[in-house]
Every structure is written in structure tokens, then in C-alpha cells.
Design an enzyme around this catalytic site. Sequence first.
Site, PDB file in Angstrom:
ATOM      1  N   HIS A 398      55.476 -13.376  26.156  1.00  0.00           N
ATOM      2  CA  HIS A 398      54.278 -14.085  26.591  1.00  0.00           C
ATOM      3  C   HIS A 398      53.721 -13.520  27.889  1.00  0.00           C
ATOM      4  O   HIS A 398      52.531 -13.223  28.021  1.00  0.00           O
ATOM      5  CB  HIS A 398      54.615 -15.571  26.755  1.00  0.00           C
ATOM      6  N   ARG A 489      45.006 -13.928  18.576  1.00  0.00           N
ATOM      7  CA  ARG A 489      46.072 -14.932  18.507  1.00  0.00           C
ATOM      8  C   ARG A 489      45.485 -16.264  18.958  1.00  0.00           C
ATOM      9  O   ARG A 489      45.131 -16.396  20.126  1.00  0.00           O
ATOM     10  CB  ARG A 489      47.195 -14.578  19.475  1.00  0.00           C
ATOM     11  N   ARG A 536      44.040 -14.821  13.511  1.00  0.00           N
ATOM     12  CA  ARG A 536      45.318 -15.181  12.908  1.00  0.00           C
ATOM     13  C   ARG A 536      45.521 -16.686  12.994  1.00  0.00           C
ATOM     14  O   ARG A 536      45.248 -17.298  14.032  1.00  0.00           O
ATOM     15  CB  ARG A 536      46.443 -14.454  13.628  1.00  0.00           C
ATOM     16  N   GLU A 632      55.415  -8.763   9.026  1.00  0.00           N
ATOM     17  CA  GLU A 632      56.321  -8.958  10.158  1.00  0.00           C
ATOM     18  C   GLU A 632      57.760  -9.125   9.713  1.00  0.00           C
ATOM     19  O   GLU A 632      58.671  -9.138  10.527  1.00  0.00           O
ATOM     20  CB  GLU A 632      55.921 -10.227  10.924  1.00  0.00           C
ATOM     21  N   GLY A 654      52.955  -6.385  12.109  1.00  0.00           N
ATOM     22  CA  GLY A 654      53.306  -7.056  13.356  1.00  0.00           C
ATOM     23  C   GLY A 654      54.672  -6.515  13.745  1.00  0.00           C
ATOM     24  O   GLY A 654      55.706  -7.111  13.443  1.00  0.00           O
ATOM     25  N   THR A 655      54.657  -5.361  14.391  1.00  0.00           N
ATOM     26  CA  THR A 655      55.936  -4.687  14.655  1.00  0.00           C
ATOM     27  C   THR A 655      56.785  -5.431  15.676  1.00  0.00           C
ATOM     28  O   THR A 655      57.993  -5.245  15.715  1.00  0.00           O
ATOM     29  CB  THR A 655      55.697  -3.252  15.145  1.00  0.00           C
ATOM     30  N   ASN A 656      56.156  -6.279  16.498  1.00  0.00           N
ATOM     31  CA  ASN A 656      56.963  -7.030  17.463  1.00  0.00           C
ATOM     32  C   ASN A 656      58.044  -7.802  16.722  1.00  0.00           C
ATOM     33  O   ASN A 656      59.197  -7.839  17.123  1.00  0.00           O
ATOM     34  CB  ASN A 656      56.094  -8.021  18.245  1.00  0.00           C
ATOM     35  N   ASP A 657      57.625  -8.425  15.620  1.00  0.00           N
ATOM     36  CA  ASP A 657      58.583  -9.172  14.820  1.00  0.00           C
ATOM     37  C   ASP A 657      59.282  -8.290  13.799  1.00  0.00           C
ATOM     38  O   ASP A 657      60.467  -8.451  13.543  1.00  0.00           O
ATOM     39  CB  ASP A 657      57.885 -10.345  14.118  1.00  0.00           C
ATOM     40  N   CYS A 704      49.132  -4.348  14.589  1.00  0.00           N
ATOM     41  CA  CYS A 704      48.677  -5.085  15.763  1.00  0.00           C
ATOM     42  C   CYS A 704      49.834  -5.434  16.697  1.00  0.00           C
ATOM     43  O   CYS A 704      49.647  -6.095  17.700  1.00  0.00           O
ATOM     44  CB  CYS A 704      47.905  -6.339  15.358  1.00  0.00           C
TER      45      CYS A 704
HETATM   46  C1  PEP Z   1      53.841  -9.035  15.977  1.00  0.00           C
HETATM   47  O1  PEP Z   1      54.776  -9.698  15.545  1.00  0.00           O
HETATM   48  O2  PEP Z   1      53.874  -7.792  16.098  1.00  0.00           O
HETATM   49  C2  PEP Z   1      52.609  -9.704  16.407  1.00  0.00           C
HETATM   50  C3  PEP Z   1      51.540  -9.007  16.698  1.00  0.00           C
HETATM   51  O3  PEP Z   1      52.640 -11.069  16.525  1.00  0.00           O
HETATM   52  P1  PEP Z   1      53.232 -11.847  17.799  1.00  0.00           P
HETATM   53  O4  PEP Z   1      53.494 -10.827  18.874  1.00  0.00           O
HETATM   54  O5  PEP Z   1      52.222 -12.843  18.182  1.00  0.00           O
HETATM   55  O6  PEP Z   1      54.487 -12.418  17.228  1.00  0.00           O
HETATM   56 MG    MG Z   2      54.594 -11.788  15.213  1.00  0.00          MG
END
Ligand code: PEP
Ligand code: MG
Length: 756
Positions: A398, A489, A536, A632, A654-657, A704
Site C-alpha cells: 500500500h 483500483r 477493476r 493473478e 496482476g503479477t503482484n499476486d 498491470c
Molecule cells: C496485481 O496483483 O498485480 C495487481 C495489480 O493487483 P493488486 O496489486 O491491487 O493486488
Molecule cells: Mg492483485
Amino acid sequence: MKEMPDILWLEEIRKEDIAAVGGKGASLGEMSAIGLPVPRAFVVTSHAFRRFLIESGIEKTLFAGLANLDVEDSGELEKAANRAKELVMKARVPASLKQKVKEAYQQMDGGRMVVAVRSSATAEDLPDASFAGQQETYLNVKGEKNLLLAMQKCWASLYGARAIYYRAKQGFDHQSVNIAVVVQQLVNSEKAGVMFTSHPVTGEPLSIIEGSWGLGEAVVSGSVSPDKYVYDQRSGKVIDRLIANKRYKIVSDGDHGTKTVEIRRDQQDAPLLSDDEVRKLATFGKIAETHYGVPQDVEWAVVGNEIYILQSRPITTIKTIAAASPTHDAGSSKILLQGQGASPGIASGEVVIIRDVKDSGRVKEGDILVTQMTNPDMVPAMRKVAAIITDEGGMTCHAAIVSRELGTPAIVGTKTATQVLKTGQTVTVDGEKGFVYEGRLEVPREKTKATVAAAAPLITATSVKVNVSMPEAAARAAATGADGVGLLRIEHLILGLNKTPGWFIANNREEEFIQELYNGIKTVLDAFYGKPVWVRTLDAPTDEFRNMAGGENEPVEHNPMLGWRGIRRDLQSPDQFRLQVETFKRLWDQGYDNLGIMFPMVSHPSEFTRAREMMRGWGVDVEAATLGVMIEIPSSAILVEDFIRAGIRFASFGTNDLVQYTLAIDRNNEHVAGMYQPKHPAVLALIDSAIRCCREHGVEISICGQAGSEPPMVKWLVEHGITSVSANIDAIAKIRETVARTEQQILLESARSRNA
Ligand code: PEP
Ligand code: MG
């Protein structure tokens, strides 16, 4: 206020005229009055703005909307700001005023001149410096229509959320604050740079000039290494010259803003300035310094044989800092802490450690916020501070996401910031390298803020879009020239209200929820008019709701990251989903057909189908709507063909997840941050096969997650056929360059192999 004209030319302005022309206008007028070669300009005065407010009939409504506003309530603030800006944009500019602006513009090269349109805010009887940077500037404006539009946008920017917040905090009455608009010839410089009129640390009579080819922003933003010249005013000689290898320059690109181009080989190592030019520049610098009585930091430009002075401001702050701590440059200063540089820029200030959100009232403007981890309810405090340091988190937490959007330097995952640092201690934060230094460092001016790329310098076949979370970042995001929004978001729009969606539903305040969402999304859609914006649906884990009104009703989960979030929650909470869909419907009904909807955390095509059928049930024409999914979870990468059969129009990684769920690495856990690898072969294999499948079926495939803001990953993605990339605001310039370079390489290689 005494009667003043609607338009004043620079030659008619003196520094006393701040009330009429704002600080910027007055200082340009003063510079031209003392004989500095300032580009031609006229100012649409604050009187003209007042006349507009009165004659268009919006004055009362406008100020009533700002009265008694609780600016700490960021939702209210954003709403009031949007209303005020819309009021200003929709109001009619008096015909006689329009005429005067057009006539003045006609006098600049028969109305064909390319101009910069800059806001110049002012309060009656007050110096304006405090308002600098809060209102908008529009570069490369050409033609009467565009000029009038840019002028009205400058006026509207007086009511941006940040500006309103700032004025309220400083105790200004909104009615007493005015705005003038400077319309100035845009100098298309062949070479440009900056100059200190005396040595910034010792104060010796040495003029220090830095410059490079093309527009000055290359030097100001630090994106090229400039030539450096030192001129000794006592001997009248250039005593030092450092000729840099200057490979790139930023040049104007007609209507498209600016672009970066390679410099001709024979110019790369050539000296930029002749001794004669250095001497002339130094002389102008001296005129400014003598007039203002303190050393100046001057921006200059050269076109043909003409030298222009664009700006002059004191460098006293640098001297004071240097005098207070002469040895403090990053080279010799003590590093207190290290973490991940999550949002670029350098800032110094006093540490304030916040252990509980309830204490965030202690945070003052310009402090360095130090906390374990930020939360959505800390955003009002995050807006005020000069930099942010957290114990926990990685590049996608965050704190990192919000800081990048606010343009505030940030370091995350230091592990021990809240223990090592002490409240009241002065530190300097380098949000790019991830270092926290002891004390206040001397910082090159250009490094103090994250710089945002200028509009569309390169055309790429792969679209380069931008991620947005907060409507207040929409204008900055749009200014990058991005091809659309690849992820909006919406959690941040809602969480900023400090109430959970469940609270709005339980308290029969559904309309309020819809309005909030509507305004926030609309701001972004407006900023990206005609370009795709993928919004989203809600995706906040339950722990992020905990501290808000209604948070007590959220389930306590052992593993919120793997829990009740994303589409799975919406499918089980039809009311929450319905309110979002109602908002989208209203926007589509308003004609915003650039709005697309993206579902998060889908793991099976049936979730997509059920969500779509619920939307159909609420009256959405789902055949016409652009609906897609995030990839994700490994399952959705593996099943992408089934998703395509189910009717998705696009998918976005959503590569973060995806990285955390493929590798079992918690994305917010600094202890395993080193193992968090977007380029892990397993992640790449999932991505590769999903891209191939989407391409075979002609479905747009994008990214993203944070990896889309990292050049090596983006190079790989373009080589593997991704059709669009969505990056963070601060990364757009380098990502666009990476995409362009990779595309060129692909073309080159295919041409070579054809010829072989
Ligand atoms: C992600 O998961 O890559 C993504 C963009 O979503 P968030 O970071 O909000 O989980
Ligand atoms: Mg995500």
C-alpha cells in the site's frame, strides 16, 4: 481591489503587481523590466478571472460548495473539488474577455505562436510563493481554441483537492485567493540548462552553468549528464569546463508534447557553449543577482543567437543548508537505514513515528512519516508528508503504491525504521536508492521530486498505459501521455471514506457510496477522454477494512491475502457488487464508452460468467460492455482459453499476486522479499503460455502488476508478444522507451534474418 485590465503584457508589469498577475507573472515582468531577455508573454489577470466568476453567475455556488468543508475528510474534499472544477469548466467565459485574449494572442505571431499557459495564483496582499506548483501548466498550446481551453483549465485547477487542502490548512479564505494565467512564447531551445549566479556553497563570485542540447527539462530532470562551465567573474574567464558525452536530447514533438532523440555523433562530445555564450549568460545571471540581492538559480535557453532567461529564483536555501552542515553530501553522510526504494525522489525533514492510525493527527506538513505499514486510513497524513518510511512491505504494498501516485519519496521494508529512528530526528530520504541518511543533505533541486514524463514522446505499437488508484493522480497520470488506464483500483476511492462498503449498505447510504465511486471514476475517465480505462471491481482484503466504520463486522481471517477478496467476495455479496455495477451503468449511460470493467482474483471461468450474468440481470448490455479479468492466480493463467471461450474481451497479468501465488512468497513480507521474483521461470512459463493463447484468439493481453514498471521484464514481455503494458506514473517514460527500443530491435532482427 482597484479596477485593473483583463490583459497585461510583460512590459507593463512590475513586481508590485502580484495581486493582478500572481507571483509568476510579477516575477517575469520584473525580470523583463531589468533587461533580462524573457520570452514574450501576456497575462490574463486575476481581475479577468473575477469577472468570469461574476458574469458567468457561478461565484455564489462555487464558494458555497467550499464553505464549512472538512478537508481532512478526503472523500468530501475530493467531491467538493470535483464539483468546483466542473463548475468552472462548464461556465461560459464572457464574450468580451474571450475577445481580448484572442486579440492578445493574435499579436503573438498572428495567433500561430506555440505558447506555454501557466497558472499564477495569488492572494490579495500576500506574496504568492506558497501557492507555487499547486496549479496547472500546459505546454505546447497552439491556436485560439486550445489557448482558451487551457486558460479555463488553469482557472479550474485553483480548486484542485490539494490546493483547497493547502489553503484551508494555511488559513486562507478561498474567496480571497485569485488566479492569473501567463501566456508565454514557448522557447524551442537548441540548448538549455541552469545556472547558479554564485557558488552555491561558498558564495564565491563564480557562475556555474550546466547545459545540454534540446529542451532544458533534460538537465532539470537529471536525465542527461550536462556540460558544466565555471566562469570567474573577477577575471572574466572560463576557469573550468567539463564536456560530457551527451547522447540524448529532449525536443518538442509538435502537438504530442516532447520526445527523446539521439544526438548526432559529432555533437555528442562537442562543447555546448562558446566562451562568449558563457560570458553572456554569466552577465545576465549577475544582473539578476544584483537586482534581487541574493544569488540566483536561473533557467536559460538558447535558440540560434538568442539567449533567453526563463526563470530566476533565490538559492538561499541551499546556502543555509550547506552552512549548517558543510560536510553533508550523500558521499560523507551516515546511512542510518536501508530498504527498498519504492517511490523516487529525495526529501529531508523531521521524523514522526506513527504507531497507531489514531495518532496520525500529529503529522505535520513536510514531516517524514515513519510507520510499520501504511493503511488506507493513513492517506490524509500521507498527503502531507515529505517522505514515507515503513518497516514492512515490498514494491507493491500500500505505502509503495500510494506514494508513487502522490509523487512522494518512499522507502519500504526497512525492517527497523520504527526502532532505529526517533521522532524529531532530522533525516534525508532517497526514495530511489532506498537509503535514509542522518541530517539534512544538500539536494540538487531537480532530485527533490519525482519527475513525470512529458506527453507522448514516442509512438509504440504495444500500448503503454498507466495505473491509477486515486483520482487526484489522474491529471499527473494523463500528463504522461499514456495510452489509457490499464488498472484503476477503486478500493482507494472507497477506503478513503473510512467506511466499509458494508457500512453504506447497512446504513441505507447506498447513494452516497455510488456517488463517491461515480465521481472518482469519472475524474479518471475525463482525464483520459477517448482512451480505454479499465476499472477493476473491489479488491480489498478484509484486514484493510478493519479500522473503518463497519470494520467490526468484517470477518477475522488468518490469511486475508488468500481470503474473502476480489470477485469471490462480490459474488457472495450481491449488494456490494450491485452498487458498483449501478455506478458503471450510470457512467455508460452518460456516454463513457471508454470504460471497461476488470474482475480481480478470478480462478475459474465460471466466476466470470456468474459476474457477467449478474450484471445482465441488473440491466447492463453485457454484449456491448468491455469485460475482462486479471490473471493473478496460476489457475487463471492455465485456464485462459476457457476464459476466452466464456467471453472475456481482455486479460491483464496482476503479477503482484501471480508471483506470490505461484511461488508461495508473501508480497508484503520483507523477510522473503529477496525471493520474490517476477522473472522466476515458473511465473514466466505461465505468462508465456497465456500470452500465446490470447494472441491466437485475438484477445488483448496486458500487465498491470509492478513488474510492468520494470524495464527488463517489459522487454521480455514485448519480445513474447504482450499487446499492452500498464505501468506506474513515475515509470511511464522509461517503460515507453523500453517498449520502443524492444520493438525496434524485433523489427531490425527480422529484417536482418530476411536479408541473411
Ligand atoms: C496485481 O496483483 O498485480 C495487481 C495489480 O493487483 P493488486 O496489486 O491491487 O493486488
Ligand atoms: Mg492483485
